[in-house]
Design a protein around this motif. Structure first.
Motif, PDB file in Angstrom:
ATOM      1  N   THR A   1       1.496  -0.139  -2.531  1.00 41.04           N
ATOM      2  CA  THR A   1       2.400   0.837  -2.215  1.00 41.04           C
ATOM      3  C   THR A   1       1.676   1.956  -1.506  1.00 41.04           C
ATOM      4  O   THR A   1       2.263   2.327  -0.379  1.00 41.04           O
ATOM      5  N   ALA A   2       0.418   2.216  -1.786  1.00 38.27           N
ATOM      6  CA  ALA A   2      -0.292   3.089  -0.920  1.00 38.27           C
ATOM      7  C   ALA A   2      -0.636   2.509   0.543  1.00 38.27           C
ATOM      8  O   ALA A   2      -0.396   3.149   1.563  1.00 38.27           O
ATOM      9  N   ARG A   3      -0.640   1.229   0.523  1.00 38.11           N
ATOM     10  CA  ARG A   3      -1.031   0.511   2.014  1.00 38.11           C
ATOM     11  C   ARG A   3       0.177   0.726   2.725  1.00 38.11           C
ATOM     12  O   ARG A   3       0.262   0.766   3.839  1.00 38.11           O
ATOM     13  N   LYS A   4       1.241   0.192   2.096  1.00 34.27           N
ATOM     14  CA  LYS A   4       2.665   0.305   2.719  1.00 34.27           C
ATOM     15  C   LYS A   4       3.060   1.596   3.253  1.00 34.27           C
ATOM     16  O   LYS A   4       3.570   1.579   4.341  1.00 34.27           O
ATOM     17  N   ILE A   5       2.824   2.724   2.415  1.00 33.64           N
ATOM     18  CA  ILE A   5       3.000   4.017   2.982  1.00 33.64           C
ATOM     19  C   ILE A   5       2.207   4.242   4.189  1.00 33.64           C
ATOM     20  O   ILE A   5       2.862   4.577   5.245  1.00 33.64           O
ATOM     21  N   ILE A   6       1.150   3.883   4.131  1.00 30.17           N
ATOM     22  CA  ILE A   6       0.197   4.124   5.369  1.00 30.17           C
ATOM     23  C   ILE A   6       0.706   3.027   6.706  1.00 30.17           C
ATOM     24  O   ILE A   6       0.682   3.754   7.772  1.00 30.17           O
ATOM     25  N   ASP A   7       1.090   1.766   6.289  1.00 32.77           N
ATOM     26  CA  ASP A   7       1.892   0.873   7.370  1.00 32.77           C
ATOM     27  C   ASP A   7       2.860   1.477   7.847  1.00 32.77           C
ATOM     28  O   ASP A   7       3.138   1.625   9.274  1.00 32.77           O
TER      29      ASP A   7
ATOM     30  N   LYS B   1       7.179   9.864  -2.693  1.00 40.08           N
ATOM     31  CA  LYS B   1       7.548  10.959  -3.886  1.00 40.08           C
ATOM     32  C   LYS B   1       7.336   9.923  -5.156  1.00 40.08           C
ATOM     33  O   LYS B   1       6.614  10.250  -6.055  1.00 40.08           O
ATOM     34  N   GLU B   2       7.925   8.723  -4.953  1.00 42.94           N
ATOM     35  CA  GLU B   2       7.787   7.598  -6.282  1.00 42.94           C
ATOM     36  C   GLU B   2       6.477   7.555  -6.396  1.00 42.94           C
ATOM     37  O   GLU B   2       5.867   7.321  -7.603  1.00 42.94           O
ATOM     38  N   PHE B   3       5.482   7.141  -5.244  1.00 38.28           N
ATOM     39  CA  PHE B   3       4.174   6.842  -5.654  1.00 38.28           C
ATOM     40  C   PHE B   3       3.261   8.086  -6.165  1.00 38.28           C
ATOM     41  O   PHE B   3       2.645   7.658  -7.275  1.00 38.28           O
TER      42      PHE B   3
ATOM     43  N   SER C   1      -4.713   8.586  -5.069  1.00 36.98           N
ATOM     44  CA  SER C   1      -3.613   9.487  -4.706  1.00 36.98           C
ATOM     45  C   SER C   1      -4.388  10.589  -3.468  1.00 36.98           C
ATOM     46  O   SER C   1      -3.665  10.855  -2.618  1.00 36.98           O
ATOM     47  N   GLU C   2      -5.587  10.770  -3.699  1.00 36.93           N
ATOM     48  CA  GLU C   2      -6.495  11.626  -2.942  1.00 36.93           C
ATOM     49  C   GLU C   2      -6.505  10.921  -1.363  1.00 36.93           C
ATOM     50  O   GLU C   2      -6.252  11.600  -0.388  1.00 36.93           O
ATOM     51  N   ILE C   3      -6.619   9.481  -1.476  1.00 37.66           N
ATOM     52  CA  ILE C   3      -6.576   8.849  -0.056  1.00 37.66           C
ATOM     53  C   ILE C   3      -5.270   9.020   0.587  1.00 37.66           C
ATOM     54  O   ILE C   3      -5.414   9.380   1.777  1.00 37.66           O
ATOM     55  N   VAL C   4      -4.220   8.751   0.007  1.00 38.90           N
ATOM     56  CA  VAL C   4      -2.976   8.920   0.515  1.00 38.90           C
ATOM     57  C   VAL C   4      -2.726  10.418   1.016  1.00 38.90           C
ATOM     58  O   VAL C   4      -2.276  10.462   2.106  1.00 38.90           O
TER      59      VAL C   4
END
Length: 338
Positions: free
Chosen positions: A326-332, A299-301, A257-260
């Motif tokens: 999901t984290a990668r997808k948010i960044i993408d 928010k879900e993540f 979560s810190e990375i995102v």
């Protein structure tokens, strides 16, 4: 003188006559006395009742032992009454029945068997004055089946109020001051040492977390990379640490979560690390050009990460992999378009 002499002789004659009759009739008198005694034994009371108290003068609220002892022949049927409502101003606190027991008693002609039952009551009253414990009526019947009654007799008890002492006063006394607690060196030691220990523990924990963050995020801050490329690199570094295999799921999600969050802070130039999930969600929807669908996904993540970090939720390995994807997808979805 002659009259006097004749009178004295007549009186002497009467005494001699009485002495003769007593000596002659003595066996008859003895027989009469024996028959009277035998009749008295035969008419000896078949039921005896005795009521006593251990003290006749008490202070209000004191306990009194009230005892009723009933003695009767073996063939007598005795019915003892309930005393609950028959004690006047007194109330029963406890009671105990001892017996019936059989005892031998010596009478003038033979031994007699008696059945003895003892009723013990603990009574008290909270009213002062002179009170009487009423008589108790005991009903009994013999071999002929005829019912008879016998009473225990009433007892007088004097109840006094609590006697005042020299320290008592008629007016209401003031409230006593608080009692002080002795304070030795141990009290002051705890008063100083425990707060210092708590403060030191808090600072140590903060330094430990800061050190962990520096060890993971400190070095790559110096790299001149775009926020999304730096986030990708950090995700690869997180997966290579093997935290999942070591069972350190909570630590894994803290870093994930810190990375995102750090990516969003660098991407949108906003303070993210100190905001809650709901605060960050509202801010991104209102003050940035981030798509609402992407905000909902974010928010879900973050809520999934919060469950692991704060609610002791332990997801399965497949869910961990899905959250990392999901984290990668948010960044993408949110990285700047070229």
């Amino acid at each position: 003188m002659k009259n006097n002499g004749d009178g004295g002789g007549y009186f002497l004659m009467l005494l001699c006559n009485l002495y003769y009759k007593i000596n002659y009739l003595r066996p008859h008198y003895l027989l009469l006395m024996f028959l009277s005694l035998l009749f008295a034994v035969y008419l000896d009371a078949s039921v005896n009742v005795k009521a006593t108290v251990d003290k006749n003068k008490v202070t209000i609220g004191d306990k009194i032992r009230y005892t009723i002892v009933i003695e009767h022949d073996a063939g007598i049927q005795v019915q003892f009454p309930e005393l609950g409502g028959n004690l006047g101003e007194f109330e029963i606190k406890d009671y105990k029945i001892i017996g019936p027991k059989t005892k031998l008693y010596f009478s003038p002609l033979w031994f007699k068997k008696k059945v003895v039952t003892e009723y013990r009551y603990i009574i008290t009253t909270f009213t002062t004055g002179e009170f009487k414990i009423p008589t108790s009526t005991i009903t009994y019947s013999g071999d002929n089946g005829e019912n008879k009654e016998i009473q225990s007799g009433e007892i007088t008890v004097f109840v006094e109020s609590v006697k005042p002492t020299d320290r008592d006063r008629d007016d209401i006394r003031d409230i006593k001051p608080p009692v002080g607690i002795p304070r030795g060196w141990f009290f002051y030691f705890c008063l100083i040492f425990i707060p210092l220990l708590l403060i030191g523990s808090g600072l140590g924990y903060l330094l430990y977390r800061q050190k962990k963050e520096v060890s993971f995020f400190g070095e790559d801050k110096k790299k001149p990379l775009p926020p999304h490329e730096l986030a990708y690199e950090r995700l690869e570094k997180l997966e290579a640490m093997g935290l999942i295999e070591q069972g350190k799921i909570k630590e894994y999600y803290i870093i994930l979560s810190e990375i995102v969050r750090r990516y969003l802070e660098d991407r949108y130039k906003i303070p993210v690390l100190d905001r809650t999930t709901n605060e960050l969600y509202r801010y991104l929807r209102q003050d940035t050009d981030m798509d609402r669908k992407h905000c909902s996904l974010l928010k879900e993540f973050l809520e999934e990460c919060d469950l692991v970090k704060f609610a002791k939720y332990v997801p399965e390995e497949e869910i961990i992999k899905d959250d990392t994807s999901t984290a990668r997808k948010i960044i993408d979805l949110t990285k700047p378009s070229i």
